[in-house]
Scaffold this active site. Structure first.
Site, PDB file in Angstrom:
ATOM      1  N   ARG A 110       0.960  -1.067  -0.031  1.00  0.00           N
ATOM      2  CA  ARG A 110       0.044   0.121   0.039  1.00  0.00           C
ATOM      3  C   ARG A 110       0.990   1.422  -0.113  1.00  0.00           C
ATOM      4  O   ARG A 110       1.746   1.409   1.051  1.00  0.00           O
ATOM      5  CB  ARG A 110      -0.813   0.175   1.334  1.00  0.00           C
TER       6      ARG A 110
ATOM      7  N   ASP B  92     -17.471   6.833  -0.683  1.00  0.00           N
ATOM      8  CA  ASP B  92     -16.100   6.953  -0.172  1.00  0.00           C
ATOM      9  C   ASP B  92     -15.785   8.336   0.463  1.00  0.00           C
ATOM     10  O   ASP B  92     -16.508   9.448  -0.079  1.00  0.00           O
ATOM     11  CB  ASP B  92     -15.086   6.595  -1.026  1.00  0.00           C
TER      12      ASP B  92
HETATM   13  N1  NVA Z   1     -10.154   6.628  -1.108  1.00  0.00           N
HETATM   14  C1  NVA Z   1      -9.705   6.199   0.080  1.00  0.00           C
HETATM   15  C2  NVA Z   1      -9.902   4.786   0.341  1.00  0.00           C
HETATM   16  C3  NVA Z   1      -9.501   4.096   1.721  1.00  0.00           C
HETATM   17  C4  NVA Z   1      -9.802   2.854   1.877  1.00  0.00           C
HETATM   18  C5  NVA Z   1      -8.324   6.455   0.341  1.00  0.00           C
HETATM   19  O1  NVA Z   1      -7.488   6.559  -0.450  1.00  0.00           O
HETATM   20  O2  NVA Z   1      -7.900   7.095   1.504  1.00  0.00           O
HETATM   21  N1   CP Z   2     -11.265   0.065   3.021  1.00  0.00           N
HETATM   22  C1   CP Z   2      -9.831  -0.209   3.542  1.00  0.00           C
HETATM   23  O1   CP Z   2      -8.832  -0.416   2.617  1.00  0.00           O
HETATM   24  O2   CP Z   2      -9.564   0.200   4.721  1.00  0.00           O
HETATM   25  P1   CP Z   2      -8.308   0.332   5.270  1.00  0.00           P
HETATM   26  O3   CP Z   2      -7.581   1.834   4.912  1.00  0.00           O
HETATM   27  O4   CP Z   2      -8.471   0.642   7.020  1.00  0.00           O
HETATM   28  O5   CP Z   2      -7.026  -0.599   5.196  1.00  0.00           O
END
Ligand code: NVA
Ligand code: CP
Length: 305
Positions: free
Chosen positions: A103, A222
């Site tokens: 990530r 979101d």
């Molecule tokens: N669009 C959000 C999704 C989090 C799971 C982000 O990137 O912060």
């Molecule tokens: N939805 C999701 O990816 O949640 P986190 O950011 O908590 O991993």
């Protein structure tokens, strides 16, 4: 040849559907204590450059349920691309690990890691895409709607990594995808163009939230400011306030519509408490299904089904 999962179209249509049905089966098997153990003897590295609740815990637990060992890695240890090149780190990590999940911010860093890693790499969210979330969300859609296609899906709010991932899903599955957002918050132009070009789904981009939601079977939202852009929240709030998912907007949808949110939610901003805690909300099923969807993705990449 090793496979990666950086974006939904890394799977074929058949593979995507098989993965969602496998996830459904794994959910049941896990409940009966019969989850298969194809990761026995393997370690999976989980690299995080952003915060996470769901992704981190569901991958750690999922790897353990598949018989493997998960290693949580932050930039405190590896300083990816700083202590050494992504190229060198990818080769070294591949000598220890059976799989890597990452990530991070820049999608190109994940592409680079996958290019040089000799083990499968999974995208656990970048600024551009969050493919694991949508695969797992499709399991939730299947559970609640009984099908994966011919559904009216309304995405309301910021055009972000979630929106881009739904557009990618619409290349493989036949959907009626309506994106309701402000003109300056639209999703990635190239992904939108490619999704339309694929010709599988009907895709509508509108600046009218009611048009997006009208008769929808699934309404998705979101946060308005994603990780890495939290300083833009005031601006986004001004631009997107008409796209708040509240009881009034929900009335325009099909009466059996389900409400989805990848979480974490900023209650009172993009979604009201009333809707998030209401009877149409399936947001916590979505969170649960991350566990099983991602186990299916890992098994698919290792070719163990
Ligand atoms: N669009 C959000 C999704 C989090 C799971 C982000 O990137 O912060
Ligand atoms: N939805 C999701 O990816 O949640 P986190 O950011 O908590 O991993």
């Amino acid at each position: 040849m090793k496979r990666d999962f950086l974006a939904i179209p890394d799977f074929t249509r058949e593979e995507l559907i098989e993965t969602i049905y496998l996830a459904k089966e794994l959910k049941m098997l896990t409940k009966f204590g019969k989850c298969p153990k194809p990761l026995e003897g393997k370690s999976v590295g989980l690299i995080f450059h952003k915060a996470s609740l769901r992704t981190r815990i569901s991958f750690e637990v999922g790897v353990a349920q598949l018989g493997g060992n998960a290693i949580y890695i932050t930039d405190n240890e590896i300083k990816l691309g700083q202590r050494e090149t992504i190229h060198d780190a990818a080769i070294v990590l591949s000598r220890y690990l059976g799989m890597i999940m990452i990530r991070t911010f820049n999608h190109n860093d994940v592409v680079e890691l996958a290019k040089y890693a000799t083990v499968p790499v999974i995208n656990g969210l970048t600024d551009l895409l969050h493919p694991c979330q949508v695969v797992c969300d499709l399991l939730t859609v299947l559970e609640h709607k009984g099908r994966l296609e011919n559904l009216k899906i309304a995405y309301i709010g910021d055009g972000n990594n979630m929106t881009n991932s739904w557009l990618n899903a619409s290349k493989l599955l036949k959907l009626d995808l309506r994106i309701g957002t402000a003109s300056s918050c639209e999703p990635d132009k190239n992904i939108l163009k490619e999704a339309k070009k694929a010709g599988m789904s009907r895709i509508t981009l509108t600046n009218d939230p009611k048009e997006a939601v009208k008769d929808a079977d699934v309404i998705y939202t979101d946060v308005w400011a994603s990780m890495g852009q939290k300083d833009q929240i005031e601006k986004k709030e001004r631009l997107l306030k008409a796209f708040q998912l509240n009881a009034k907007l929900l009335k325009y949808a099909n009466e059996n519509a389900i409400v989805m949110h990848c979480l974490p939610a900023e209650r009172g901003r993009e979604i009201t408490d009333e809707v998030m805690d209401g009877k149409q909300s399936v947001v916590f099923d979505e969170a649960e299904n991350r566990l099983h969807g991602q186990k299916a993705i890992m098994m698919k990449l290792l070719n163990v089904i």
